[in-house]
Design a protein around this motif. Sequence first.
Motif, PDB file in Angstrom:
ATOM      1  N   GLY A   1      19.617  17.712   7.820  1.00 17.24           N
ATOM      2  CA  GLY A   1      18.263  17.932   7.329  1.00 17.24           C
ATOM      3  C   GLY A   1      18.104  19.273   6.644  1.00 17.24           C
ATOM      4  N   ILE A   2      18.743  20.312   7.190  1.00 17.04           N
ATOM      5  CA  ILE A   2      18.702  21.625   6.539  1.00 17.04           C
ATOM      6  C   ILE A   2      19.364  21.540   5.171  1.00 17.04           C
ATOM      7  CG2 ILE A   2      19.508  24.014   6.691  1.00 17.04           C
ATOM      8  CD1 ILE A   2      19.365  23.704   9.760  1.00 17.04           C
ATOM      9  N   ASP A   3      20.501  20.855   5.113  1.00 20.62           N
ATOM     10  CA  ASP A   3      21.212  20.742   3.840  1.00 20.62           C
ATOM     11  C   ASP A   3      20.428  19.897   2.843  1.00 20.62           C
ATOM     12  OD1 ASP A   3      23.560  21.722   2.597  1.00 20.62           O
ATOM     13  OD2 ASP A   3      24.398  19.705   2.583  1.00 20.62           O
ATOM     14  N   ARG A   4      19.681  18.909   3.340  1.00 20.24           N
ATOM     15  CA  ARG A   4      18.852  18.084   2.453  1.00 20.24           C
ATOM     16  C   ARG A   4      17.837  18.933   1.716  1.00 20.24           C
ATOM     17  NH1 ARG A   4      14.493  13.391   4.242  1.00 20.24           N
ATOM     18  NH2 ARG A   4      13.427  15.179   5.170  1.00 20.24           N
ATOM     19  N   GLY A   5      17.167  19.826   2.440  1.00 23.14           N
ATOM     20  CA  GLY A   5      16.228  20.725   1.799  1.00 23.14           C
ATOM     21  C   GLY A   5      14.799  20.232   1.833  1.00 23.14           C
ATOM     22  N   ALA A   6      14.033  20.599   0.817  1.00 20.58           N
ATOM     23  CA  ALA A   6      12.577  20.414   0.801  1.00 20.58           C
ATOM     24  C   ALA A   6      12.140  19.551  -0.374  1.00 20.58           C
ATOM     25  CB  ALA A   6      11.882  21.777   0.740  1.00 20.58           C
ATOM     26  N   HIS A   7      10.924  19.030  -0.238  1.00 19.27           N
ATOM     27  CA  HIS A   7      10.326  18.181  -1.274  1.00 19.27           C
ATOM     28  C   HIS A   7       8.862  18.563  -1.397  1.00 19.27           C
ATOM     29  CE1 HIS A   7       9.333  14.667  -3.676  1.00 19.27           C
ATOM     30  NE2 HIS A   7      10.601  14.275  -3.644  1.00 19.27           N
ATOM     31  N   LYS A   8       8.331  18.543  -2.605  1.00 18.59           N
ATOM     32  CA  LYS A   8       6.949  18.979  -2.821  1.00 18.59           C
ATOM     33  C   LYS A   8       5.925  17.921  -2.434  1.00 18.59           C
ATOM     34  CE  LYS A   8       8.000  22.331  -6.478  1.00 18.59           C
ATOM     35  NZ  LYS A   8       7.487  23.542  -5.780  1.00 18.59           N
ATOM     36  N   GLU A   9       6.327  16.661  -2.330  1.00 19.30           N
ATOM     37  CA  GLU A   9       5.387  15.605  -1.962  1.00 19.30           C
ATOM     38  C   GLU A   9       5.233  15.539  -0.455  1.00 19.30           C
ATOM     39  OE1 GLU A   9       6.340  11.825  -3.610  1.00 19.30           O
ATOM     40  OE2 GLU A   9       6.277  12.525  -5.690  1.00 19.30           O
ATOM     41  N   LYS A  10       4.012  15.226   0.004  1.00 16.13           N
ATOM     42  CA  LYS A  10       3.749  15.056   1.417  1.00 16.13           C
ATOM     43  C   LYS A  10       4.001  13.608   1.822  1.00 16.13           C
ATOM     44  CE  LYS A  10       0.032  18.516   1.577  1.00 16.13           C
ATOM     45  NZ  LYS A  10      -1.405  18.722   1.888  1.00 16.13           N
ATOM     46  N   VAL A  11       4.487  13.422   3.042  1.00 13.56           N
ATOM     47  CA  VAL A  11       4.600  12.070   3.579  1.00 13.56           C
ATOM     48  C   VAL A  11       3.226  11.562   3.983  1.00 13.56           C
ATOM     49  CG1 VAL A  11       5.548  10.663   5.454  1.00 13.56           C
ATOM     50  CG2 VAL A  11       6.972  12.392   4.336  1.00 13.56           C
ATOM     51  N   TYR A  12       2.471  12.403   4.709  1.00 15.57           N
ATOM     52  CA  TYR A  12       1.124  12.012   5.127  1.00 15.57           C
ATOM     53  C   TYR A  12       0.157  12.309   3.987  1.00 15.57           C
ATOM     54  CZ  TYR A  12       2.779  11.385   9.887  1.00 15.57           C
ATOM     55  OH  TYR A  12       3.441  10.935  10.995  1.00 15.57           O
ATOM     56  N   GLU A  13      -0.049  11.321   3.146  1.00 15.69           N
ATOM     57  CA  GLU A  13      -0.945  11.444   2.006  1.00 15.69           C
ATOM     58  C   GLU A  13      -1.823  10.193   1.983  1.00 15.69           C
ATOM     59  OE1 GLU A  13      -3.224  12.438  -0.274  1.00 15.69           O
ATOM     60  OE2 GLU A  13      -1.663  13.963  -0.485  1.00 15.69           O
ATOM     61  N   GLY A  14      -3.010  10.320   2.557  1.00 15.94           N
ATOM     62  CA  GLY A  14      -3.861   9.162   2.778  1.00 15.94           C
ATOM     63  C   GLY A  14      -4.595   8.639   1.574  1.00 15.94           C
ATOM     64  N   THR A  15      -4.415   9.252   0.401  1.00 13.18           N
ATOM     65  CA  THR A  15      -5.175   8.821  -0.776  1.00 13.18           C
ATOM     66  C   THR A  15      -4.318   8.148  -1.840  1.00 13.18           C
ATOM     67  OG1 THR A  15      -4.906  11.001  -1.810  1.00 13.18           O
ATOM     68  CG2 THR A  15      -6.848  10.665  -0.411  1.00 13.18           C
ATOM     69  N   ARG A  16      -3.015   7.992  -1.610  1.00  9.41           N
ATOM     70  CA  ARG A  16      -2.178   7.446  -2.676  1.00  9.41           C
ATOM     71  C   ARG A  16      -2.510   5.974  -2.921  1.00  9.41           C
ATOM     72  NH1 ARG A  16       2.330   9.299   0.726  1.00  9.41           N
ATOM     73  NH2 ARG A  16       2.580   7.838   2.444  1.00  9.41           N
ATOM     74  N   LEU A  17      -2.447   5.590  -4.176  1.00  4.95           N
ATOM     75  CA  LEU A  17      -2.808   4.233  -4.585  1.00  4.95           C
ATOM     76  C   LEU A  17      -1.652   3.265  -4.418  1.00  4.95           C
ATOM     77  CD1 LEU A  17      -4.894   5.020  -7.801  1.00  4.95           C
ATOM     78  CD2 LEU A  17      -5.705   4.618  -5.462  1.00  4.95           C
ATOM     79  N   LEU A  18      -0.426   3.772  -4.507  1.00  6.41           N
ATOM     80  CA  LEU A  18       0.756   2.925  -4.360  1.00  6.41           C
ATOM     81  C   LEU A  18       1.666   3.504  -3.284  1.00  6.41           C
ATOM     82  CD1 LEU A  18       1.648   2.234  -8.113  1.00  6.41           C
ATOM     83  CD2 LEU A  18       0.475   0.694  -6.536  1.00  6.41           C
ATOM     84  N   ALA A  19       2.386   2.634  -2.609  1.00  4.24           N
ATOM     85  CA  ALA A  19       3.338   3.095  -1.601  1.00  4.24           C
ATOM     86  C   ALA A  19       4.351   4.032  -2.237  1.00  4.24           C
ATOM     87  CB  ALA A  19       4.035   1.900  -0.964  1.00  4.24           C
ATOM     88  N   SER A  20       4.731   5.058  -1.506  1.00  2.56           N
ATOM     89  CA  SER A  20       5.666   6.043  -2.050  1.00  2.56           C
ATOM     90  C   SER A  20       7.100   5.683  -1.673  1.00  2.56           C
ATOM     91  CB  SER A  20       5.317   7.435  -1.539  1.00  2.56           C
ATOM     92  OG  SER A  20       5.563   7.522  -0.150  1.00  2.56           O
ATOM     93  N   ASN A  21       8.039   6.399  -2.282  1.00  2.90           N
ATOM     94  CA  ASN A  21       9.446   6.197  -1.962  1.00  2.90           C
ATOM     95  C   ASN A  21       9.727   6.653  -0.531  1.00  2.90           C
ATOM     96  OD1 ASN A  21      10.076   5.232  -4.536  1.00  2.90           O
ATOM     97  ND2 ASN A  21      10.382   7.310  -5.331  1.00  2.90           N
ATOM     98  N   LEU A  22      10.666   5.990   0.102  1.00  2.86           N
ATOM     99  CA  LEU A  22      11.025   6.310   1.483  1.00  2.86           C
ATOM    100  C   LEU A  22      11.967   7.506   1.525  1.00  2.86           C
ATOM    101  CD1 LEU A  22      11.716   2.666   2.685  1.00  2.86           C
ATOM    102  CD2 LEU A  22       9.664   4.013   3.099  1.00  2.86           C
ATOM    103  N   THR A  23      11.734   8.395   2.485  1.00  2.00           N
ATOM    104  CA  THR A  23      12.586   9.593   2.620  1.00  2.00           C
ATOM    105  C   THR A  23      12.921   9.828   4.087  1.00  2.00           C
ATOM    106  OG1 THR A  23      10.631  11.039   2.697  1.00  2.00           O
ATOM    107  CG2 THR A  23      11.656  10.687   0.537  1.00  2.00           C
ATOM    108  N   ARG A  24      13.250   8.764   4.819  1.00  2.00           N
ATOM    109  CA  ARG A  24      13.554   8.886   6.246  1.00  2.00           C
ATOM    110  C   ARG A  24      14.962   9.439   6.438  1.00  2.00           C
ATOM    111  NH1 ARG A  24      12.323   2.697   7.212  1.00  2.00           N
ATOM    112  NH2 ARG A  24      13.609   2.773   5.328  1.00  2.00           N
TER     113      ARG A  24
END
Length: 793
Positions: free
Chosen positions: A88-111
Amino acid sequence: MIFPTVKNRKRFIVFLTTVLFSGCAVYAGLNYDQLYGESIPRDRIAPSYSKVAEHYLTEVKPIIENRCVVCHACYDAPCQLKMSSAEGIDRGAHKEKVYEGTRLLASNLTRMFIDAQSTEQWRELGFNPVLNERDQSAEANTQAGVMARMLQLKQAHPLPNQKVLDHDEWDFSLDRDQQCPTIEEMAKYEQDYPEWGMPYGLPQLADNENNTLMSWLEAGAPMASVPPAPQSTLEKVKDWEAFLNGDSLKQQLTSRYIFEHLFVAHLYFDDEEQPVFFNLVRSRTAPGKPVDLIATRRPFDAPNVDRVYYRFVQVRETIVDKTHMPYALSDAKMARLEELFLTPNYTVTELPSYDPVSSANPMVSFTQLPVEARYKFMLDNAQNTIMGFIKGPVCRGQLALNVINDRFWVFFVDPDMANLPSVNAFYERQAHNLRMPAEKESNTLPITSWLRYAKQQGDFLRAKNDFMEATFKNGEHLTPQVIWDGAGINPNASLTVFRHFDSATVTKGLVGEQPKTAWVLDYSLLERIHYLLVAGFDVYGNFGHQLVTRMYMDFLRMEGESNFLSLLPEEVRHQELADWYQGASTDLKHFIQGDINEFEQPSGIKYLTDTPKKELLDKLKAHLAQVQPTRYDLSTAALSNQGIAALTTIGRLQGEHVSLFPELSYIMVEPNDTNTAPQLFTLVRNSAHKNISSLFDEESNRLFSRDNVTLVRGILGSYPGAFWYVKEAELPALTEKVLAVKSEESYRALLDEFGVRRTSPEFWPFSDRLNQTYQSNYPIESGLLDYNRIENR
């Protein structure tokens, strides 16, 4: 700036010069490439048992866990930076939030460990490195890595000398804007937010800890994954995989059912002193071969293979309390599964489809499995069953959790009631009315779906009432004996659920004073809750999916409440409902008090008082007395009677001023006996409501005058809001301060004397002692606590 070595000062001067001449972020990025080469993921995972691995696991990893993972774990990790594993440390960071209750379409999975298997694949999904991926020189590793720069920034700019940080400059809300700078953006970040180094809004690391991390980063951040499980453990895994992957249709359907209920659990073998935790996954490969993970949004989505194999995969992340759901395996558990699912005389003629309409509805998918077997399987570990909803992805956020009251008790219908041909037949007939929102997958239109599910639920409840009218004619069976008593040995027979505004906790037993509401769950209700909030919920789904899930849970909550009310006298049932749903909309009142909720059979209980709900709860508690745990009882604390009396007084707080306290306050008491370990307690705030049917305007439904608290021994919950430290001799003084809290000013006075604020120099030593004590007391159940909700007051 403060750095561990003189050489680092020189390197930083080089870096500052580079940034000064860069002029813009893009040009600065070009200079990074020119200075240190192109960014390419590096192989940082050292072989197990090597000296490098040992150094990481014994010296570096404990610091990362206790200073970083306490905020950076699970779906709600800021910037999706999950520091709970080397990968997970090596994976790093992403600017998008997972908990985003207003999105109109399902987002890409990042599990983590599911949706990509290498750092290169995560880069393709938009993750940015926090470790240097350019030339692996000491200079580049400390100047071209976000993590190193964040640590250096904090050392150069410690927290200001303030008890309470300036609210205009510091935002600790869960939905705050997150900067998530890449290395190319770090210079601007350092200029704009000089005090926002890491750990954010908490004290800087001690010099020795910072030096250890900086030396590790300077060396290229070599890491190690978790050590492999011992051979003795792997032999048990082999036995379980053989059991779960039998060839008969009965075994395959049973294993599918087990997987869809345990896929979020942490499995372990209960005869091991230091257990290793595993996840149960679907694989394309049979036991004996490397696992080839089948990654789908939901556990019941089509695997697109001819044969699914159920395999054990070792958990590679640090155990954190907010997601830890331990589930014990043993020879006795395997025998129990055989007894429930394989020994009974029935036939599975074909395996069910993975079509979303049927696979999302367990009443369709598993109709060939006996209802009694399914229900008893869930009841055996009922806390774990409900915990999937409490600690799973659905659990985070006020919108997800304002569908339940702040504290309520949960009871279960005796499973022998499900062992009737008429019950099985009833569920088969009603399968079309028990369809679940997940059949629409992750992109849902909320209004049309709501109307359809409301009609289906209404039709089901009418049919259920007709069925119950016959089953409980003249109050027959409608007594405490209809409630499962755990066979006198299983403490899962009753549960208490606490809601902490945007998180929740479930405990075994009836904790605290009698609550306002209670649920009675039968098989179909327990099953639907699991498939709605655990198996069928997609945290990456669109706004409609999340909204419909929440609204559907309204139906299920009210059904559980109605089951409880059916044990009360007829004339009291609607009075209680009216109190539970004060100010509810006309449509909701019609729904809960209209013909769909008409159950006219009398209770089989003879009531002797004019407070029948209290009398009923007393009877149920007596009915379950043999299986009531004492884990949270204040009387079991290793303190004097005077100390326990002081804490008991705090636990009686009620009224409007209770709202001044955080959702969860953790209290550490140093006993008078210096040979006794610190005693931990949790003060839980229970917020009262007129009703909990409003989606967004919760504040307008609050009944502040009915607020109260529950004080328990030990740690309850995963997200502390405040820390208190007190010596046993000071408990009377603490009680006096607590009772005096009537305003924000008096609450601050309490913290001035007994609080360990997030700004305190003692914060990290206190945190270490708290987590160590918790782990020592409950080595299987405990995990690292989460500090994203520590208040700034």
